[in-house]
Design a protein around this motif. Structure first.
Motif, PDB file in Angstrom:
ATOM      1  N   GLY A 144       0.784  -1.228   0.000  1.00 20.57           N
ATOM      2  CA  GLY A 144       0.000   0.000   0.000  1.00 20.57           C
ATOM      3  C   GLY A 144       0.813   1.273   0.000  1.00 20.57           C
ATOM      4  N   PRO A 145       0.092   2.383  -0.043  1.00 19.80           N
ATOM      5  CA  PRO A 145       0.731   3.699  -0.088  1.00 19.80           C
ATOM      6  C   PRO A 145       1.204   4.144   1.298  1.00 19.80           C
ATOM      7  CG  PRO A 145      -1.637   3.951  -0.032  1.00 19.80           C
ATOM      8  CD  PRO A 145      -1.360   2.471  -0.092  1.00 19.80           C
ATOM      9  N   GLU A 146       1.864   5.294   1.311  1.00 21.32           N
ATOM     10  CA  GLU A 146       2.207   5.933   2.580  1.00 21.32           C
ATOM     11  C   GLU A 146       0.882   6.172   3.304  1.00 21.32           C
ATOM     12  OE1 GLU A 146       3.970   9.092   0.439  1.00 21.32           O
ATOM     13  OE2 GLU A 146       5.980   8.279   0.590  1.00 21.32           O
ATOM     14  N   GLY A 147       0.751   5.692   4.509  1.00 17.80           N
ATOM     15  CA  GLY A 147      -0.511   5.790   5.233  1.00 17.80           C
ATOM     16  C   GLY A 147      -1.334   4.523   5.140  1.00 17.80           C
ATOM     17  N   ASP A 148      -0.867   3.523   4.409  1.00 20.21           N
ATOM     18  CA  ASP A 148      -1.468   2.190   4.316  1.00 20.21           C
ATOM     19  C   ASP A 148      -2.732   2.185   3.455  1.00 20.21           C
ATOM     20  OD1 ASP A 148      -1.507  -0.550   4.763  1.00 20.21           O
ATOM     21  OD2 ASP A 148      -2.214  -0.416   6.823  1.00 20.21           O
ATOM     22  N   PHE A 149      -3.232   0.987   3.237  1.00 25.18           N
ATOM     23  CA  PHE A 149      -4.499   0.807   2.542  1.00 25.18           C
ATOM     24  C   PHE A 149      -5.622   1.327   3.427  1.00 25.18           C
ATOM     25  CE2 PHE A 149      -1.991  -2.766   0.757  1.00 25.18           C
ATOM     26  CZ  PHE A 149      -2.118  -2.470  -0.592  1.00 25.18           C
ATOM     27  N   SER A 150      -6.727   1.720   2.836  1.00 22.51           N
ATOM     28  CA  SER A 150      -7.896   2.111   3.622  1.00 22.51           C
ATOM     29  C   SER A 150      -8.572   0.836   4.135  1.00 22.51           C
ATOM     30  CB  SER A 150      -8.879   2.907   2.758  1.00 22.51           C
ATOM     31  OG  SER A 150      -9.510   2.050   1.817  1.00 22.51           O
ATOM     32  N   PRO A 151      -9.339   0.928   5.218  1.00 21.20           N
ATOM     33  CA  PRO A 151     -10.076  -0.249   5.690  1.00 21.20           C
ATOM     34  C   PRO A 151     -10.983  -0.842   4.609  1.00 21.20           C
ATOM     35  CG  PRO A 151     -10.085   1.447   7.370  1.00 21.20           C
ATOM     36  CD  PRO A 151      -9.474   2.066   6.131  1.00 21.20           C
ATOM     37  N   THR A 152     -11.568  -0.003   3.762  1.00 23.00           N
ATOM     38  CA  THR A 152     -12.426  -0.485   2.667  1.00 23.00           C
ATOM     39  C   THR A 152     -11.622  -1.331   1.689  1.00 23.00           C
ATOM     40  OG1 THR A 152     -13.792   1.485   2.877  1.00 23.00           O
ATOM     41  CG2 THR A 152     -13.980   0.255   0.814  1.00 23.00           C
ATOM     42  N   GLU A 153     -10.414  -0.880   1.349  1.00 24.58           N
ATOM     43  CA  GLU A 153      -9.567  -1.630   0.423  1.00 24.58           C
ATOM     44  C   GLU A 153      -9.154  -2.969   1.026  1.00 24.58           C
ATOM     45  OE1 GLU A 153      -7.433   2.019  -2.021  1.00 24.58           O
ATOM     46  OE2 GLU A 153      -6.663   1.464  -0.046  1.00 24.58           O
ATOM     47  N   ILE A 154      -8.814  -2.964   2.298  1.00 28.31           N
ATOM     48  CA  ILE A 154      -8.417  -4.214   2.963  1.00 28.31           C
ATOM     49  C   ILE A 154      -9.580  -5.197   2.961  1.00 28.31           C
ATOM     50  CG2 ILE A 154      -7.708  -5.240   5.166  1.00 28.31           C
ATOM     51  CD1 ILE A 154      -6.155  -2.561   5.657  1.00 28.31           C
ATOM     52  N   THR A 155     -10.768  -4.717   3.307  1.00 27.30           N
ATOM     53  CA  THR A 155     -11.951  -5.582   3.316  1.00 27.30           C
ATOM     54  C   THR A 155     -12.219  -6.167   1.936  1.00 27.30           C
ATOM     55  OG1 THR A 155     -12.923  -4.334   5.141  1.00 27.30           O
ATOM     56  CG2 THR A 155     -14.439  -5.648   3.800  1.00 27.30           C
ATOM     57  N   LEU A 156     -12.128  -5.345   0.899  1.00 30.87           N
ATOM     58  CA  LEU A 156     -12.361  -5.818  -0.466  1.00 30.87           C
ATOM     59  C   LEU A 156     -11.343  -6.891  -0.847  1.00 30.87           C
ATOM     60  CD1 LEU A 156     -13.837  -5.708  -3.172  1.00 30.87           C
ATOM     61  CD2 LEU A 156     -12.387  -3.752  -3.793  1.00 30.87           C
ATOM     62  N   ALA A 157     -10.072  -6.661  -0.517  1.00 26.66           N
ATOM     63  CA  ALA A 157      -9.034  -7.650  -0.836  1.00 26.66           C
ATOM     64  C   ALA A 157      -9.305  -8.970  -0.126  1.00 26.66           C
ATOM     65  CB  ALA A 157      -7.654  -7.105  -0.471  1.00 26.66           C
ATOM     66  N   LEU A 158      -9.697  -8.915   1.132  1.00 25.21           N
ATOM     67  CA  LEU A 158      -9.991 -10.140   1.881  1.00 25.21           C
ATOM     68  C   LEU A 158     -11.171 -10.875   1.252  1.00 25.21           C
ATOM     69  CD1 LEU A 158      -9.485  -8.902   5.564  1.00 25.21           C
ATOM     70  CD2 LEU A 158      -7.837 -10.050   4.057  1.00 25.21           C
ATOM     71  N   GLU A 159     -12.187 -10.125   0.823  1.00 32.00           N
ATOM     72  CA  GLU A 159     -13.341 -10.731   0.163  1.00 32.00           C
ATOM     73  C   GLU A 159     -12.949 -11.395  -1.155  1.00 32.00           C
ATOM     74  OE1 GLU A 159     -16.112  -7.494  -0.231  1.00 32.00           O
ATOM     75  OE2 GLU A 159     -16.698  -7.576   1.885  1.00 32.00           O
ATOM     76  N   LYS A 160     -11.904 -10.886  -1.796  1.00 38.01           N
ATOM     77  CA  LYS A 160     -11.436 -11.436  -3.079  1.00 38.01           C
ATOM     78  C   LYS A 160     -10.394 -12.539  -2.892  1.00 38.01           C
ATOM     79  CE  LYS A 160     -13.807  -8.831  -5.900  1.00 38.01           C
ATOM     80  NZ  LYS A 160     -14.678  -9.363  -6.944  1.00 38.01           N
ATOM     81  N   GLY A 161     -10.204 -12.994  -1.661  1.00 36.90           N
ATOM     82  CA  GLY A 161      -9.329 -14.130  -1.418  1.00 36.90           C
ATOM     83  C   GLY A 161      -7.873 -13.805  -1.136  1.00 36.90           C
ATOM     84  N   PHE A 162      -7.546 -12.547  -0.891  1.00 30.99           N
ATOM     85  CA  PHE A 162      -6.182 -12.185  -0.522  1.00 30.99           C
ATOM     86  C   PHE A 162      -5.938 -12.537   0.937  1.00 30.99           C
ATOM     87  CE2 PHE A 162      -6.617  -9.805  -4.342  1.00 30.99           C
ATOM     88  CZ  PHE A 162      -5.338  -9.561  -4.812  1.00 30.99           C
ATOM     89  N   ALA A 163      -4.809 -13.134   1.215  1.00 24.43           N
ATOM     90  CA  ALA A 163      -4.434 -13.467   2.585  1.00 24.43           C
ATOM     91  C   ALA A 163      -3.757 -12.250   3.214  1.00 24.43           C
ATOM     92  CB  ALA A 163      -3.483 -14.656   2.600  1.00 24.43           C
ATOM     93  N   PRO A 164      -4.203 -11.834   4.409  1.00 26.07           N
ATOM     94  CA  PRO A 164      -3.560 -10.701   5.071  1.00 26.07           C
ATOM     95  C   PRO A 164      -2.225 -11.139   5.662  1.00 26.07           C
ATOM     96  CG  PRO A 164      -5.275 -11.598   6.480  1.00 26.07           C
ATOM     97  CD  PRO A 164      -5.316 -12.373   5.183  1.00 26.07           C
ATOM     98  N   VAL A 165      -1.162 -10.365   5.369  1.00 28.19           N
ATOM     99  CA  VAL A 165       0.156 -10.744   5.845  1.00 28.19           C
ATOM    100  C   VAL A 165       0.871  -9.568   6.493  1.00 28.19           C
ATOM    101  CG1 VAL A 165       0.475 -12.616   4.170  1.00 28.19           C
ATOM    102  CG2 VAL A 165       1.285 -10.307   3.613  1.00 28.19           C
ATOM    103  N   SER A 166       1.819  -9.945   7.315  1.00 23.59           N
ATOM    104  CA  SER A 166       2.739  -9.002   7.932  1.00 23.59           C
ATOM    105  C   SER A 166       4.112  -9.243   7.316  1.00 23.59           C
ATOM    106  CB  SER A 166       2.785  -9.265   9.442  1.00 23.59           C
ATOM    107  OG  SER A 166       3.882  -8.612  10.018  1.00 23.59           O
ATOM    108  N   LEU A 167       4.910  -8.192   7.229  1.00 18.96           N
ATOM    109  CA  LEU A 167       6.268  -8.318   6.713  1.00 18.96           C
ATOM    110  C   LEU A 167       7.307  -8.187   7.821  1.00 18.96           C
ATOM    111  CD1 LEU A 167       5.858  -6.223   3.445  1.00 18.96           C
ATOM    112  CD2 LEU A 167       5.865  -8.713   3.682  1.00 18.96           C
TER     113      LEU A 167
END
Length: 174
Positions: free
Chosen positions: A129-152
């Motif tokens: 994501g950008p400086e300031g991270d993804f928005s909560p809406t973007e994160i939710t959409l990605a999770l709904e589309k099957g993206f696994a949430p990860v930490s680096l």
């Protein structure tokens, strides 16, 4: 195996160029400039960025040039991303695994059908994501589309550093 990194451009163009250079040296296959709700730099100099990739490819004696896509809006990528392994690296608290935990698991067979959608020539895609991270809406959409949430890792990273860490982890998991 191929690696696609969809990463938001940053305000400081030289930092993004640094990312492109290092990602090329490491062997990233595709780079997608990702326009998110919080992306501040919307202007993208495609020709200059391609020049950075070519220079890095020649310097590092790579035999291939990464595909640098035109900038894509987050929602557009969500509509077309149909890859085998999809990850979103974000900073919000919640149920996330470290990216390395996913990469230790045995790889699944690569689908044989190839689509012409953005990023689908790869079997691993990570969103940075950008400086300031993804928005909560973007994160939710990605999770709904099957993206696994990860930490680096345990620290908050700049966008270009997060892209580099992801590139190294994915490249070393080949």
């Amino acid at each position: 195996r191929t690696i696609t990194i969809a990463i938001s451009p940053v305000k400081n163009a030289s930092r993004f160029e640094w990312f492109l250079e290092k990602a090329t040296e490491i062997g990233v296959t595709e780079i997608i400039p990702l326009i998110c709700e919080r992306t501040e730099k919307q202007h993208f100099r495609q020709e200059r960025m391609n020049g950075v990739l070519i220079s890095a490819m020649l310097q590092s004696q790579q035999s291939w040039l990464p595909v640098l896509h035109e900038p894509v809006k987050f929602s557009q990528l969500m509509a077309t991303a149909t890859l085998q392994q999809k990850f979103i690296a974000h900073c919000l608290e919640g149920d996330k695994k470290n990216l390395q935990e996913y990469l230790i698991q045995p790889a699944q067979p690569v689908p044989t059908q190839r689509n012409q959608h953005i990023g689908t020539s790869a079997n691993q895609l990570i969103l940075i994501g950008p400086e300031g991270d993804f928005s909560p809406t973007e994160i939710t959409l990605a999770l709904e589309k099957g993206f696994a949430p990860v930490s680096l890792g345990n620290t908050r990273l700049r966008t270009e550093t997060a892209g580099m860490v992801a590139a190294v982890l994915l490249a070393n998991a080949r």
